[in-house]
Design a protein around this motif. Structure first.
Motif, short mmCIF file in Angstrom:
data_model
loop_
_atom_site.label_atom_id
_atom_site.label_comp_id
_atom_site.label_asym_id
_atom_site.label_seq_id
_atom_site.Cartn_x
_atom_site.Cartn_y
_atom_site.Cartn_z
N PRO A 224 0.77 -21.53 19.40
CA PRO A 224 -0.83 -21.18 19.02
C PRO A 224 -1.81 -20.11 20.19
CG PRO A 224 -0.15 -22.90 18.92
CD PRO A 224 0.40 -22.81 19.99
N ILE A 225 -1.07 -20.27 21.35
CA ILE A 225 -1.75 -19.10 22.46
C ILE A 225 -1.60 -17.27 21.78
CG2 ILE A 225 -1.54 -17.99 24.30
CD1 ILE A 225 -1.31 -20.85 25.71
N GLY B 200 -13.62 -20.57 19.05
CA GLY B 200 -13.66 -19.94 19.77
C GLY B 200 -13.12 -18.80 20.03
N VAL B 201 -11.69 -18.13 19.54
CA VAL B 201 -10.81 -17.46 19.93
C VAL B 201 -11.45 -16.35 19.44
CG1 VAL B 201 -8.72 -16.27 19.60
CG2 VAL B 201 -8.48 -18.30 20.91
N PHE C 296 0.08 -25.28 15.54
CA PHE C 296 -0.60 -26.47 16.47
C PHE C 296 -0.18 -27.93 15.57
CE2 PHE C 296 -4.90 -28.42 18.27
CZ PHE C 296 -5.05 -28.01 19.30
N ILE C 297 -1.17 -27.52 14.29
CA ILE C 297 -1.57 -28.85 14.13
C ILE C 297 0.64 -29.87 13.44
CG2 ILE C 297 -1.51 -30.10 11.50
CD1 ILE C 297 -4.09 -28.53 11.34
N MET C 298 1.17 -29.11 13.06
CA MET C 298 2.35 -29.23 12.96
C MET C 298 3.21 -30.08 14.12
SD MET C 298 6.21 -27.73 12.91
CE MET C 298 6.82 -26.71 13.89
N ALA D 96 -4.62 -13.01 16.08
CA ALA D 96 -6.23 -12.97 16.03
C ALA D 96 -6.74 -12.19 16.03
CB ALA D 96 -6.58 -14.66 15.14
N ALA D 97 -7.37 -12.54 17.53
CA ALA D 97 -8.61 -11.73 18.04
C ALA D 97 -8.49 -10.87 18.13
CB ALA D 97 -8.46 -12.98 19.77
#
Lengths: 773, 244
Positions: free
Chosen positions: A257-258, A357-358, A19-21, A264-265
């Motif tokens: 990221p999604i 949040g996730v 995401f950051i990249m 991860a969630a």
């Protein structure tokens, strides 16, 4: 728990990092471009024409909304670079007397601008200088209007017009064979009979002015002077390529990221659920001692937050590292005077907020269960698991299975959703790996189709102006030329209903061997005598079907407007083109039997001497040789592909490891009692491991086809999103892409498996005999 | 010297000790135990919780090794020094020679009664069939029931069937009635006695329940990791006549 937390954190790390990249690279690229455009006054509208008097500039300036006008002389020349045998061509652009007033100002990295009064000074693009190791004071030779002239390099520079430096019609940059250079206007104008005239104009518009209306008026003004149609920034080649790149980065910033956050969630959910069910007694005791539900909820939320925060922290650093590496890679493809790495606070904040949040949403259900658990119930043991024979066994196949196999099957069937999600999680790893591997194969396929199947010439020669077909004979007589085909090219605007597109129409020989048109199955088709054959994507863009009438507004010569039926639609991955039978095109143009250039196949041994001869033919304005460009491109791509393979392996591997390791740890924790009991009964470690690892292997096995499907889907989504008139990424997935993604997933699973194998050595047989279920 | 009245010992335990490290405290579970268990004998190891009886049984069963001392196993086909055996040797020893019955049954919840027995018969050398084994404990009508569908006594009898189905040389039972009411417990003990008598399996039952002692050939009492008394019963009382 430590390893498990780490495995989950790794997935969050991957999500945050990518995401950051992608967003920081996007911002860096965009901010750099915007500031470069602003400071160096990148134009809003660009137009080419044959020749117009300077007085026309005032009329253009009078168009309402036009802020600035700059006229230039721009020519395409052949160059002679000492020590380099291949043909080199370049764009030579005139510089005005006063740099300050200019649009598309140069950024000089070395030296100075040319002296306006001197005809032998030149500023060359930094990339071209680097490719040929040219230094200030070195000389190169240009064939300017048939005359060979020595030019001394006085400066090296960059221009916002050529951030992506690519020869017209080429697909890849090739800094050795194509360069951009700037010279004083006066000598260039006098050489091309442009004194008091211009053949290129760029405009700067007032703020908030729509270029469309301006372009229309400009086209009207330029029409009598051979204007080939003005374009705004969106159609400016360098700008377009950058735009496509930015679009890709945005896609990457959402899609990947999604996936990671979803996985991860899921992992947090299964791990925290298991933890809570293991600790239900402790929860009950705490509650019995008077801890509030909130306190229990906060306790577990803290644990989740610790994992997530660790993920965010490492992910941010990894993301910044990947972002800077990626920006560095971009600076090899794009010519920026500087590249500011830009990490906006909101990117960091949203990475953090989204991750947390996730994670909280993912574990909400499990934590709620802990909160709701009444103390008395918590102290009773968990309900006994109810099993039943699986579907396959009810079919009467149970005799085929050993007891351990039945255990695996029944365990999976008891929690079908969890099993499915586990498989789905693993298959996401396949998906990500495939996306990583997809680009290389797709680009190779694209190059193969374009340059091996379709454009089969070794060399393409352009003439200064359309010439009689006889020109072919003089080419053919050159030593080393094996085969020649004439080609007629005109600039045109293609129209259907209210849609239009500017491109070239190519008149090719009826039985052309060097220009093969391919149908959807990539089999060659013949150019029909009548009608026009167009690229499939162009047909889509203009909403044209077979036999529809298309309007061709020719932008060269007498500028006729033609109505031609669509006689064929062809598959092409690069550019949008229209093809006609050469005789038919010439007939419609009413210019006699002429050609604009020729396609050649040549004897490899004679290539060098042939270049030298072609360079000195006054008629010839440019020679393009594709294979060198492709080699150069592949070389540049190698590093990028290596970087992406590294990243996607890291990411895919982290998902696979995260899912497999956590699933096995949970299975081990859930089944540790029965596994230890089996060890007591004399099962060997390998036999016990079979039950755990076999279950995982089965889930991985199910994940393979699912993963291939997901990977295919993701690649299709990407390919679809990258479709543009510049190029279409073919959805081609080689067996190697599947194999490599499977390899990475299997290796990650094996690593998790070996960790579990070590855990199995520590199964406490004595404890399990004394402990109640 | 083995005689008809005094058959050869299956286990010879010489001066074993067992010390556990529990955090910073050393726990001496066994403090110099010596003992012989004989072929076909039914013995009861009696002691309070913490007396070391389970530790002794675990060592006899090859689940644990002593800190000091020697444990010799002399079976029909195998002689093994359990105190020196490798993990693989101990696994094979358990696999082919020992039957275990646990206090909490330790059945596999995802397998039916017959399958729980089959788990063992599939890897044994000369086993009976699962239905034969279950018939011996009177569960021939419950073959296809899952543990969750069986009562505690039934589950324990499945565990016994599982333990004997491989035709083990020794049967080791750790508090087999510990989780059962006395009526059900007696049924389980009946099954154990029947196996011991019909198959001649050397059987050792550990319990803290003195009421069981009278069904044994010998009763070995442990206190604080030491054998304090070995009592030979002249006649064994039938399990159904026990009460506690």
């Amino acid at each position: 728990m430590r390893m498990q937390a780490l495995a989950i954190a790794m997935v969050i790390v991957s999500g945050v990092a990518i995401f950051i990249m992608s967003l920081s690279t996007y911002d860096s690229l965009k901010e750099t471009r915007d500031s470069y455009y602003r400071v160096h006054q990148f134009s809003d509208v660009f137009a080419n024409l044959t020749r117009a008097p300077m007085s026309l500039a005032q009329r253009i300036e009078a168009i309402p909304g036009v802020a600035k006008v700059e006229t230039r002389v721009v020519t395409y020349v052949n160059l002679d670079v000492p020590g380099f045998k291949d043909p080199v061509s370049g764009h030579m652009i005139s510089l005005p007397r006063h740099q300050e007033r200019q649009m598309n100002r140069l950024f000089l990295t070395q030296g100075r601008l040319v002296d306006p009064s001197r005809d032998n000074e030149i500023v060359i693009s930094v990339e071209f200088a680097k490719a040929h190791q040219l230094e200030l004071g070195d000389k190169i030779w240009a064939i300017i209007n048939g005359r060979r002239q020595a030019l001394t390099i006085v400066g090296k520079g960059m221009s916002p017009e050529y951030i992506y430096q690519i020869a017209p019609g080429a697909m890849f940059p090739d800094y050795q064979r194509y360069g951009v250079m700037w010279v004083a206007r006066k000598p260039l104008a006098s050489a091309y009979d442009m004194e008091g005239a211009f053949n290129n104009v760029t405009l700067k518009l007032n703020r908030n002015i729509e270029p469309k209306a301006i372009i229309e008026q400009l086209d009207n003004l330029l029409k009598p002077y051979g204007g080939t149609g003005a374009i705004d920034r969106h159609d400016q080649l360098s700008h377009r390529f950058l735009d496509e790149e930015l679009k890709q980065l945005q896609n990457m910033a959402t899609m990947f990221p999604i996936i990671f956050f979803a996985v991860a969630a899921f992992l947090l959910n299964v791990v925290v659920s298991r933890l809570i069910s293991l600790q239900r007694e402790q929860i009950a005791i705490l509650k019995a001692f008077g801890y509030s539900n909130l306190a229990v909820g906060v306790h577990y939320s803290k644990l989740i937050l610790m994992i997530v925060v660790m993920g965010i922290f490492i992910g941010t650093f990894l993301g910044i590292w990947m972002g800077t590496s990626m920006s560095e890679l971009y600076s090899q493809f794009y010519s920026f005077p500087y590249l500011v790495y830009e990490l906006k606070p909101w990117v960091l904040v949203s990475a953090g907020v989204v991750s947390i949040g996730v994670a909280l949403v993912g574990t909400l259900y499990a934590v709620r269960k802990a909160i709701k658990l009444p103390p008395a119930e918590g102290m009773r043991p968990d309900q006994v698991a109810i099993y039943r024979p699986t579907v396959v066994e009810r079919w009467g196949l149970q005799t085929l299975f050993s007891q351990p196999t039945r255990m695996i099957l029944r365990h999976l069937e008891r929690r079908p959703l969890k099993s499915l999600l586990t498989s789905l999680g693993i298959s996401m790893a396949f998906g990500i790996m495939m996306v990583g591997g997809f680009q290389e194969g797709a680009i190779n396929h694209m190059i193969d189709v374009q340059y091996k199947l379709s454009q089969r010439e070794d060399m393409m020669v352009f003439f200064v102006e359309p010439s009689a077909e006889d020109a072919l004979y003089s080419l053919k007589s050159l030593e080393g030329v094996q085969h020649t085909e004439g080609i007629r090219m005109v600039n045109a605007r293609l129209r259907h209903e209210h849609r239009s597109y500017r491109t070239g129409v190519q008149g090719i020989e009826p039985d052309s061997e060097l220009r093969q048109l391919l149908d959807a199955n990539l089999s060659p088709i013949h150019i029909p005598k009548d009608g026009v054959v167009i690229t499939d994507y162009l047909a889509q863009k203009l909403h044209l079907k077979l036999n529809d009438l298309m309007t061709i507004e020719v932008l060269d010569g007498k500028r006729p407007v033609l109505q031609v039926p669509v006689a064929g639609i062809v598959k092409e991955y690069v550019g949008l083109n229209a093809y006609m039978h050469r005789d038919t095109l010439n007939h419609l143009l009413k210019e006699g039997n002429v050609i604009s250039g020729a396609l050649l196949t040549v004897d490899e041994d004679a290539q060098q001497s042939l270049y030298a001869k072609l360079k000195n033919m006054p008629k010839v304005v440019g020679v393009v040789e594709q294979s060198a460009a492709i080699d150069g491109f592949n070389e540049t791509m190698e590093e990028t592909i290596l970087f992406f393979t590294f990243i996607s392996t890291l990411l895919g591997g982290s998902i696979a490891f995260g899912v497999v390791y956590n699933s096995m740890r949970i299975a081990l924790s859930e089944r540790h009692r029965e596994l230890a009991s089996l060890r007591v009964l004399g099962f060997r470690r390998s036999e016990v491991a079979f039950i755990l690892l076999g279950e995982m292997a089965l889930l991985t096995f199910i994940a393979i086809p699912l993963g291939f499907l997901i990977g295919y889907g993701l690649c299709a989504y990407l390919a679809f999103n990258f479709d543009s008139d510049l190029y279409r990424i073919p959805l081609v997935l080689g067996i190697d892409v599947y194999a490599f993604s499977a390899l990475v997933v299997i290796v990650s699973s094996l690593i998790s498996g070996s960790l579990i194998w070590r855990n199995l050595a520590h199964l406490d047989m004595v404890a399990v005999l004394k402990a109640k279920e | 010297m083995p005689t008809a009245a005094n058959p050869s010992p299956v286990f010879q335990v010489n001066q074993i000790t067992k010390t556990y490290q529990m955090g910073e405290v050393a726990v001496h579970a066994l403090r110099g135990v010596s003992l012989e268990l004989f072929q076909g004998e039914l013995s009861v190891l009696l002691g309070a919780s913490g007396s070391g009886k389970s530790t002794l049984l675990n060592i006899l069963g090859g689940l644990d090794t002593p800190t000091q001392g020697q444990v010799l196993y002399q079976g029909k086909e195998l002689s093994l020094d359990l105190s020196l055996a490798t993990e693989t040797e101990l696994t094979d020893y358990r696999r082919f020679h020992v039957g275990f019955v646990f206090q909490f049954y330790n059945l596999i919840p995802s397998l039916t009664a017959a399958e729980n027995v089959a788990v063992v018969t599939e890897i044994a050398k000369a086993p009976m069939t699962p239905s034969e084994a279950l018939e011996l404990v009177g569960l021939e009508n419950r073959l296809n029931h899952f543990p969750a569908q069986l009562s505690g006594g039934e589950q324990q009898r499945v565990a016994i069937a599982r333990a004997i189905a491989k035709n083990p040389d020794v049967l080791l039972c750790d508090e087999p009635t510990g989780a059962l009411d006395s009526k059900t417990g007696i049924k389980v003990l009946e099954a154990l006695a029947k196996i011991n008598q019909e198959l001649g399996t050397t059987t050792s039952i550990i319990t803290h329940n003195a009421g069981i002692a009278s069904m044994a050939d010998r009763v070995i009492k442990l206190i604080d990791g030491q054998i304090v008394d070995i009592q030979q019963n002249d006649s064994r009382i039938q399990a159904q006549d026990l009460s506690w």
